[in-house]
Design a protein around this motif. Structure first.
Motif, PDB file in Angstrom:
ATOM      1  N   SER A 107     -23.867   3.578   2.348  1.00 33.01           N
ATOM      2  CA  SER A 107     -24.839   3.687   1.372  1.00 33.01           C
ATOM      3  C   SER A 107     -26.131   3.983   1.635  1.00 33.01           C
ATOM      4  O   SER A 107     -26.593   4.201   2.998  1.00 33.01           O
ATOM      5  CB  SER A 107     -24.887   2.195   0.679  1.00 33.01           C
ATOM      6  N   ARG A 108     -26.999   4.646   0.827  1.00 29.24           N
ATOM      7  CA  ARG A 108     -28.514   5.058   1.296  1.00 29.24           C
ATOM      8  C   ARG A 108     -28.991   3.771   1.783  1.00 29.24           C
ATOM      9  O   ARG A 108     -29.190   2.633   1.317  1.00 29.24           O
ATOM     10  CB  ARG A 108     -29.096   5.396  -0.085  1.00 29.24           C
ATOM     11  N   GLU A 109     -29.942   4.100   3.123  1.00 29.08           N
ATOM     12  CA  GLU A 109     -30.730   3.300   3.557  1.00 29.08           C
ATOM     13  C   GLU A 109     -29.933   2.308   4.693  1.00 29.08           C
ATOM     14  O   GLU A 109     -30.672   1.496   5.211  1.00 29.08           O
ATOM     15  CB  GLU A 109     -31.849   2.176   2.800  1.00 29.08           C
ATOM     16  N   SER A 110     -28.806   2.650   4.759  1.00 25.00           N
ATOM     17  CA  SER A 110     -27.946   1.935   5.842  1.00 25.00           C
ATOM     18  C   SER A 110     -28.446   2.504   7.110  1.00 25.00           C
ATOM     19  O   SER A 110     -28.814   3.701   7.219  1.00 25.00           O
ATOM     20  CB  SER A 110     -26.307   2.377   5.612  1.00 25.00           C
ATOM     21  N   VAL A 111     -28.209   1.890   8.278  1.00 25.27           N
ATOM     22  CA  VAL A 111     -28.398   2.309   9.546  1.00 25.27           C
ATOM     23  C   VAL A 111     -27.394   2.712  10.382  1.00 25.27           C
ATOM     24  O   VAL A 111     -26.483   2.042  10.470  1.00 25.27           O
ATOM     25  CB  VAL A 111     -29.146   1.004  10.267  1.00 25.27           C
TER      26      VAL A 111
ATOM     27  N   LEU B 150     -24.495   0.649  11.931  1.00 25.39           N
ATOM     28  CA  LEU B 150     -25.028  -0.239  12.535  1.00 25.39           C
ATOM     29  C   LEU B 150     -25.561  -1.514  11.503  1.00 25.39           C
ATOM     30  O   LEU B 150     -25.647  -2.844  11.780  1.00 25.39           O
ATOM     31  CB  LEU B 150     -26.289   0.164  13.250  1.00 25.39           C
ATOM     32  N   ALA B 151     -25.669  -0.986  10.305  1.00 23.29           N
ATOM     33  CA  ALA B 151     -26.106  -2.108   9.346  1.00 23.29           C
ATOM     34  C   ALA B 151     -25.959  -1.464   7.868  1.00 23.29           C
ATOM     35  O   ALA B 151     -26.426  -0.303   7.760  1.00 23.29           O
ATOM     36  CB  ALA B 151     -27.475  -2.727   9.210  1.00 23.29           C
ATOM     37  N   ILE B 152     -25.287  -1.925   6.729  1.00 26.57           N
ATOM     38  CA  ILE B 152     -24.911  -1.533   5.484  1.00 26.57           C
ATOM     39  C   ILE B 152     -26.002  -2.010   4.733  1.00 26.57           C
ATOM     40  O   ILE B 152     -26.718  -3.269   4.663  1.00 26.57           O
ATOM     41  CB  ILE B 152     -23.673  -1.872   4.967  1.00 26.57           C
ATOM     42  N   ALA B 153     -26.740  -1.006   3.903  1.00 26.95           N
ATOM     43  CA  ALA B 153     -27.947  -1.402   2.855  1.00 26.95           C
ATOM     44  C   ALA B 153     -27.318  -1.612   1.662  1.00 26.95           C
ATOM     45  O   ALA B 153     -26.478  -1.212   1.218  1.00 26.95           O
ATOM     46  CB  ALA B 153     -28.799  -0.340   2.629  1.00 26.95           C
ATOM     47  N   LYS B 154     -27.739  -2.878   1.072  1.00 28.01           N
ATOM     48  CA  LYS B 154     -27.233  -3.066  -0.397  1.00 28.01           C
ATOM     49  C   LYS B 154     -27.799  -2.221  -1.508  1.00 28.01           C
ATOM     50  O   LYS B 154     -28.625  -1.461  -1.183  1.00 28.01           O
ATOM     51  CB  LYS B 154     -27.793  -4.624  -0.852  1.00 28.01           C
ATOM     52  N   SER B 155     -27.118  -2.101  -2.651  1.00 29.65           N
ATOM     53  CA  SER B 155     -27.371  -1.281  -3.692  1.00 29.65           C
ATOM     54  C   SER B 155     -27.442  -2.147  -4.809  1.00 29.65           C
ATOM     55  O   SER B 155     -26.562  -2.841  -5.031  1.00 29.65           O
ATOM     56  CB  SER B 155     -26.477  -0.141  -3.865  1.00 29.65           C
TER      57      SER B 155
END
Length: 419
Positions: free
Chosen positions: A58-62, A89-94
């Motif tokens: 997702s967008r803004e994931s690392v 490395l890290a999934i961003a919530k939507s």
């Protein structure tokens, strides 16, 4: 983060700024601290395993990507990276509470509430990269001028300026306050023989303003200089402003372009008007102070950085050197003005013990509260002068920001205590 061991293979780590899906090919624009890099996932060049993996992002994931650089004029910076490995490395919530791509505009209050996301925007990040460079330029300037950097207390027992705009705090079994200014301590240092000192630090004013130029916690650049008068420190302040502008023009071109600023370097000497001349321009009575409307009018008439000098003594703090002129009690004081807002205030200080005592008493202040300060004047205080310059307002005016809060990472005003 971007690492390269040779000219072809690179490692990219950062946030997924944008995702573009064109069916047989997917582009990730990955935002590092300094750049936006295009990662291209093409079925012809990338394994099906990586194609499937990238669909879960997702967008803004690392992410971290290793791959090979390939020239492509259509991509940001003229190249793309063809990945051969991908670590999530890290999934961003939507959905995101704020759009870091600037496609959806958010109000300032929303931006400040979600400041961690707001500062991911390249334009906003550039403001604070420039702010960091401004602080570096300030230190460079003063070290070259043989100044000593100091740190003074921020928890104090009395009001520095003698006013009521104080934040009281509980200090064990005593009442204390957050400091309004390092003024008393930098003057004490003149008595200690340091001769030239500067400090970059926080100041606190409990003023109930809700304007675009006021903060309750601000960063101030303060100097004090022995064997100097108001003219000497005015010249120093001019030199500093010019030095900062030139330094940023030379070292921050990429950030200026991201913000969209063509930084014009001010010219010396800055114009100077007396207080009497200034009140005549804006049609005020003698003894009046300037409000926002008067500052705006003066700025439109003068049109660039300028000084207002020789203020009435009663409008300046007790430590300001008096000046008798034309049967008026004035002061050897000045304010540095930008056409939009006041930037700095300074003066020659009183160095005579008896005169300083008299001025404190005339303001209705208790001499006993100032004993630690007055002691420094009993045993040989050289003539001295200084000023305080607001870093936040300097950044705001340099970068043509609409609100001083935009120049501060985590601003504090009368309504905002978090984040």
């Amino acid at each position: 983060m971007m690492n390269s061991k040779n000219t072809d293979m690179v490692e990219i780590a950062g946030w997924v700024h944008e995702i573009r899906d064109l069916g047989g090919i997917r582009f990730l624009l990955v935002r590092t601290r300094d750049d936006i890099v295009q990662i291209t996932f093409s079925k012809r060049k990338v394994s099906s395993e990586l194609i499937d993996k990238v669909k879960t992002i997702s967008r803004e994931s690392v992410i971290r990507v290793k791959g090979i650089i390939s020239k492509d004029e259509r991509a940001p910076n003229g190249f793309e990276v063809i990945p051969n490995s991908l670590d999530i490395l890290a999934i961003a919530k939507s959905p995101l509470p704020l759009d870091p791509t600037d496609k959806v505009v958010a109000e300032l209050e929303t931006r400040l509430d979600q400041r961690f996301l707001d500062m991911r925007r390249p334009k906003i990040k550039s403001i604070f990269m420039i702010r960091s460079l401004v602080v570096r330029a300030i230190r460079d300037f003063f070290y070259k001028k043989d100044f000593v950097e100091v740190n003074t207390p921020k928890i104090v027992s009395i009001a520095t300026e003698g006013g009521a705009a104080l934040f009281p705090i509980s200090y064990f079994d005593k009442e204390a306050f957050l400091n309004q200014s390092p003024q008393l301590y930098k003057q004490i240092l003149m008595s200690s023989g340091f001769e030239r000192v500067f400090e970059i630090g926080p100041i606190f004013r409990a003023e109930e303003y809700s304007t675009r130029k006021h903060l309750n916690e601000a960063t101030s650049i303060d100097i004090e200089m022995s064997y100097a008068d108001d003219n000497d420190v005015i010249r120093l302040l001019e030199e500093l402003i010019i030095y900062i502008y030139r330094y940023i023009n030379t070292n921050a071109d990429r950030y200026l372009k991201t913000i969209g600023i063509d930084l014009k370097i001010p010219t010396r000497p800055f114009k100077q008007v007396s207080y009497d001349e200034a009140i005549e321009i804006v049609n005020l009575e003698w003894g009046d102070d300037f409000g926002s409307l008067e500052e705006k009018k003066l700025g439109s008439v003068i049109g660039e950085h300028y000084f207002i000098r020789e203020w009435p003594l009663k409008s300046k703090p007790y430590y300001t050197m008096p000046l008798e002129k034309d049967r008026k009690i004035l002061s050897k004081s000045f304010d540095l003005m930008h056409p939009r807002v006041e930037l700095a205030s300074g003066s020659q200080r009183i160095n005579d013990y008896e005169l300083l005592k008299k001025q404190i008493e005339m303001r209705g202040l208790n001499l006993d509260n100032f004993s630690f300060y007055l002691d420094a004047f009993k045993y040989g205080m050289p003539p001295h002068a200084g000023w305080g310059l607001g870093l936040d307002r300097l950044i705001m005016t340099m970068l043509d920001l609409d609100n001083v809060r935009e120049a501060v990472m985590f601003p504090r005003d009368r309504r905002r205590l978090v984040p």
